[in-house]
Write a protein that holds these residues in place. Structure first.
Motif, PDB file in Angstrom:
ATOM      1  N   LEU A 161       0.828  -1.208   0.000  1.00  0.00           N
ATOM      2  CA  LEU A 161       0.000   0.000   0.000  1.00  0.00           C
ATOM      3  C   LEU A 161       0.860   1.255   0.000  1.00  0.00           C
ATOM      4  CD1 LEU A 161      -2.776  -1.097   2.529  1.00  0.00           C
ATOM      5  CD2 LEU A 161      -3.040  -0.734   0.068  1.00  0.00           C
ATOM      6  N   ALA A 162       1.934   1.236   0.769  1.00  0.00           N
ATOM      7  CA  ALA A 162       2.818   2.410   0.820  1.00  0.00           C
ATOM      8  C   ALA A 162       3.430   2.674  -0.547  1.00  0.00           C
ATOM      9  CB  ALA A 162       3.905   2.197   1.865  1.00  0.00           C
ATOM     10  N   ALA A 163       3.826   1.603  -1.244  1.00  0.00           N
ATOM     11  CA  ALA A 163       4.419   1.771  -2.570  1.00  0.00           C
ATOM     12  C   ALA A 163       3.396   2.314  -3.563  1.00  0.00           C
ATOM     13  CB  ALA A 163       4.976   0.440  -3.048  1.00  0.00           C
ATOM     14  N   LEU A 164       2.179   1.816  -3.495  1.00  0.00           N
ATOM     15  CA  LEU A 164       1.152   2.281  -4.424  1.00  0.00           C
ATOM     16  C   LEU A 164       0.744   3.723  -4.146  1.00  0.00           C
ATOM     17  CD1 LEU A 164      -1.155  -0.889  -4.600  1.00  0.00           C
ATOM     18  CD2 LEU A 164       0.359  -0.025  -6.393  1.00  0.00           C
ATOM     19  N   LEU A 165       0.719   4.110  -2.876  1.00  0.00           N
ATOM     20  CA  LEU A 165       0.303   5.470  -2.533  1.00  0.00           C
ATOM     21  C   LEU A 165       1.356   6.511  -2.878  1.00  0.00           C
ATOM     22  CD1 LEU A 165      -1.454   4.799   0.887  1.00  0.00           C
ATOM     23  CD2 LEU A 165      -2.531   5.526  -1.247  1.00  0.00           C
ATOM     24  N   GLN A 166       2.615   6.101  -3.030  1.00  0.00           N
ATOM     25  CA  GLN A 166       3.679   7.046  -3.377  1.00  0.00           C
ATOM     26  C   GLN A 166       3.687   7.391  -4.853  1.00  0.00           C
ATOM     27  OE1 GLN A 166       7.322   5.312  -2.017  1.00  0.00           O
ATOM     28  NE2 GLN A 166       6.863   5.639   0.171  1.00  0.00           N
TER      29      GLN A 166
END
Length: 628
Positions: free
Chosen positions: A606-611
Motif C-alpha cells: 500500500l505504501a508503494a502504491l500510494l507514493q
C-alpha cells in the motif's frame, strides 16, 4: 349355459367401469379408470395413466396431484417403455386382450367412438385372430357410420366362429343400417337357429315384419337361395325358423334363462342404441335388453379379471427394473418425455454432455430447461412391492456414496480456476460437464461446499486453496449455471485424486497462529496502521479502481477482535483480492499463517502504491462473472 340375472343395483352402461379384482397386479391399475394400464404414459409430475384416459392432449393439471403438466419438447404423450414391458411380462396375452375389449366398450359407452376405434385397431394388429376385438372394431366402425368396414369385420367373425350367434346378430344390425332388410332378416334367422331363446334377435325381426312391405323371413330366404344358406350353416327344418307366439315368448322369458351373448356391444347408454347414424331417433331399451347388456358386460369383465395370481416378485426379475446406463436397479427412476426411464443421477450426467435421450436421441432441451425431474411413482411402488431387500441395498449404497461425498476433509471436490479468499464472494459460470456434476453433488449432499484452487504447473492445482460455500444457483436453459459462492476457510492439500472427471484432494485447514500479551498489542497497532493505509488507498484510487469498488463493495469494517477468525480479518482478504498482484504473490500471502507477516506485506504494498500517481497504476477491471 344358464346365468344369474343382473343385480338391479349394478351400474348402468356408459358409466365408469367397475373395479375388478386384480390381486397382486392391483399396482398396475390406472388411477383414473381403475382398469389395468393400457398404453401407460408417465406425465411430468411422475404419475402414470392410460394414454386414452389423458385424452387427445395432456391435461393442464395432473388428475391426482393437480400439478401443472407439460409435454416438454414432444408433440404428443409417449408411452412409458419400461411400464409397457412390465405389463407384457406380468399379464397373459388373453387377459390383456380381455381388458382391452373392456376398455373399448367403455369408450363406446362414453360416446368416444374414434378413440375406441383407435384402440380396437391396435388390438387387432396385435391379435388378428381375436374375434372379440373384431366385434369391437365393427361396433366402432358402425358408430362412426363406416358400415362397409364394420360388415367386413363381422363377416370375418362369422367365418371364424360359425357356431356363435353374436356375430350374426350384429351383422344383421349393420345390414339394417345399410337398408338391406332382407339380408338382415337372414342374419337374425341364423342367429336364432344357433340360439333359439336369444330375445334381441326376435325383437329386431318383429320390428321389421310389422312394417309395411316388409320381406317375410321364408321369402327372404328363398330370394337369397341355397348359396347363402350354405355360407351361414344349416337351418332347422331346411328353412327359416318361425317366430314364436306371444304366449311361447312369454313362457321363454319366464322360465328360460337368456342363452348366448347379448347385444350389449351394439347398444350403449341407458335406453339408446349406438348402431345408428347420427341424428336418427333412437328407441328406448326394454328391461330385457338392459339385462342382456349387463350379462355381456359381466361376462367380459369377469374374463378380463382372470389375471394370473402370481405375485409380481415371481413374474419379474431385477433385470426388468435396471437402468440401461448404470446397469443397476433404478434409483429415483425418472421418465423422459420420449418414454424412456433412467436413474435420475444417470440421466443428469448424460444431459451434462448432450441434451438428447441416451437411447432414442430425442431432443430433451425443453426437459432440461424445465430442470424438474420427478421420479416415476409407479416404478418406485413396483420396486418396493417386488424387491424390497434389493431396493434397501440400493438405497444404502446411495447413502454410503452421499456420506463419502459429504466428507469435507477426505476427497473433497476441487474446482481448478481462480484465487478465492475467506469471506469474499466468488461468482462462477459453470458449463463443463465435470463441474456441473460436481456442483450438483454438493447440492445433493447438503454440504454445498467445494474447494477452489488455481492451476500450477506439474501439480494440476496449487498446494493451497479456499473452501467455497454455494449461496445461490441460477440454472440456465441449456444446463449451464451461474453459481454465487463465498469463501469460507483456507486449506492445504495433502494428497490429490480424481473422481468422475474432476479433481479431488485430502486437505487440512489452515489457522492463523494466536498471540497474546505484548505481541498482541503490537499486532493491534500494526493492524490499525495498515487499515488506515487501506482507507487512503481506496480514497486515492482513480476511475478504474472506483469501478472495481462498485463491483466488490466498499472496504469492510475492521473487526474488534482481530484473532476471532481462524483466517484473520476479512478486510485483508478483500484488499488482496482487488490489488493488482501476481497470483503467485497472492498465493504466498494466502498460505501464511502469521497475521503479522500478512499485515506487514500489505503495508509495504500500500505504501508503494500510494507514493505513485494513480494514473500510472490503474487497477485492472475485473468482472464478477469473469471467473469461469
Amino acid at each position: 349355459m344358464s346365468r344369474d340375472p343382473p343385480n338391479p343395483s349394478s351400474p348402468p352402461r356408459g358409466g365408469s367401469p367397475a373395479r375388478q379384482p386384480l390381486g397382486p397386479l392391483d399396482t398396475l391399475r390406472c388411477p383414473s379408470c381403475l382398469l389395468l394400464l393400457w398404453e401407460p404414459v408417465t406425465v411430468s409430475c411422475g404419475h402414470s395413466f392410460c394414454k386414452p384416459c389423458l385424452g387427445g392432449a395432456v391435461p393442464s393439471r395432473c388428475p391426482l396431484c393437480q400439478e401443472r403438466l407439460k409435454l416438454l419438447g414432444v408433440e404428443a404423450a409417449r408411452c412409458n417403455v419400461v411400464l409397457c414391458g412390465l405389463l407384457e411380462k406380468c399379464v397373459e396375452r388373453e387377459s390383456r386382450l380381455a381388458w382391452l375389449v373392456t376398455r373399448v366398450r367403455d369408450r363406446l359407452g362414453r360416446g368416444d367412438a374414434r378413440e375406441a376405434l383407435r384402440m380396437a385397431q391396435k388390438g387387432v394388429e396385435l391379435a388378428p385372430d381375436s374375434s372379440s376385438l373384431r366385434l369391437c372394431r365393427a361396433e366402432a366402425f358402425a358408430a362412426l357410420g363406416q358400415h362397409p368396414q364394420a360388415l367386413e369385420d363381422l363377416d370375418a367373425v362369422c367365418r371364424a366362429e360359425p357356431g356363435q350367434h353374436e356375430g350374426f346378430f350384429r351383422k344383421g344390425k349393420v345390414l339394417l343400417e345399410m337398408g338391406q332388410r332382407a339380408e338382415a332378416l337372414l342374419a337374425w334367422e341364423h342367429c336364432l337357429t344357433l340360439s333359439p331363446h336369444f330375445h334381441p334377435a326376435r325383437r329386431e325381426m318383429e320390428k321389421i315384419l310389422m312394417q309395411k312391405d316388409a320381406p317375410q323371413p321364408r321369402t327372404a330366404a328363398a330370394r337369397q337361395g341355397d348359396a347363402h344358406r350354405g355360407s351361414t350353416g344349416p337351418q332347422a327344418d331346411g328353412g327359416s325358423p318361425a317366430l314364436p307366439s306371444s304366449s311361447a315368448q312369454a313362457q321363454d322369458q319366464e322360465g328360460e334363462p337368456v342363452d348366448g351373448r347379448g347385444d350389449a356391444g351394439s347398444e350403449h347408454g341407458q335406453g339408446t342404441a349406438t348402431l345408428s347414424e347420427p341424428g336418427r331417433r333412437q328407441e328406448p331399451e326394454t328391461s330385457a335388453e338392459r339385462q342382456d347388456q349387463w350379462l355381456v358386460d359381466n361376462e367380459e369383465e369377469t374374463a378380463a379379471a382372470k389375471c394370473t395370481q402370481l405375485c409380481l416378485g415371481e413374474l419379474l426379475s431385477i433385470s426388468d427394473l435396471e437402468c440401461s446406463l448404470c446397469i443397476r436397479m433404478f434409483f429415483e427412476p425418472v421418465t423422459t418425455p420420449c418414454g424412456h426411464t433412467f436413474c435420475k443421477e444417470c440421466l443428469e450426467r448424460c444431459l451434462d454432455h448432450r441434451p438428447n435421450c441416451p437411447l432414442c436421441k430425442q431432443s430433451l432441451r425443453e426437459y432440461l430447461k424445465a430442470g424438474s425431474y420427478s421420479p416415476t411413482v409407479l416404478l418406485q411402488d413396483i420396486m418396493l412391492a417386488t424387491f424390497p431387500a434389493q431396493l434397501a441395498e440400493r438405497r444404502e449404497l446411495h447413502r454410503a456414496e452421499m456420506a463419502e461425498l459429504s466428507n469435507l476433509t477426505k476427497n473433497i471436490p476441487i474446482f481448478v480456476c481462480t484465487m478465492s479468499f475467506p469471506g469474499i464472494a466468488c461468482p462462477l459460470h459453470v458449463f463443463e460437464p465435470r463441474y456441473r456434476l460436481m456442483i450438483r453433488r454438493c447440492q445433493e449432499t447438503g454440504t454445498r461446499r467445494f474447494g477452489m484452487c488455481i492451476y500450477e504447473n506439474g501439480k494440476s492445482f496449487a498446494d493451497y486453496g479456499c473452501m467455497l460455500e454455494i449461496r445461490q444457483i441460477e440454472l440456465l436453459p441449456d444446463g449451464r449455471s451461474l453459481v454465487d459462492t463465498i469463501g469460507r476457510r483456507r486449506f492445504r492439500v495433502l494428497s490429490r485424486g480424481h473422481r468422475d472427471g474432476y479433481n479431488t484432494a485430502d486437505i487440512e485447514y489452515l489457522e492463523d497462529k494466536k498471540v497474546a500479551g505484548e505481541e498482541l498489542q503490537e499486532l493491534q497497532c500494526l493492524h490499525e496502521s495498515t487499515y488506515r493505509l487501506a482507507q487512503r488507498f481506496c480514497e486515492h484510487g482513480d476511475l478504474a479502481s472506483r469501478h472495481i469498488f462498485m463491483q466488490h463493495g466498499p472496504l469492510p469494517e475492521k473487526e474488534e477482535d482481530i484473532q476471532a477468525s481462524a483466517d484473520g480479518p476479512t478486510w485483508c482478504w478483500w484488499l488482496i483480492s482487488i490489488l493488482p498482484l501476481d497470483p503467485s504473490y497472492q498465493l504466498n500471502l494466502f498460505s501464511t499463517t502469521s497475521l503479522r507477516a500478512r499485515l506487514t506485506q500489505l503495508q509495504r504494498i500500500l505504501a508503494a502504491l500510494l507514493q505513485q500517481p494513480p494514473a500510472r497504476h490503474p487497477l485492472p477491471e475485473r468482472s464478477p462473472r469473469g471467473r469461469v
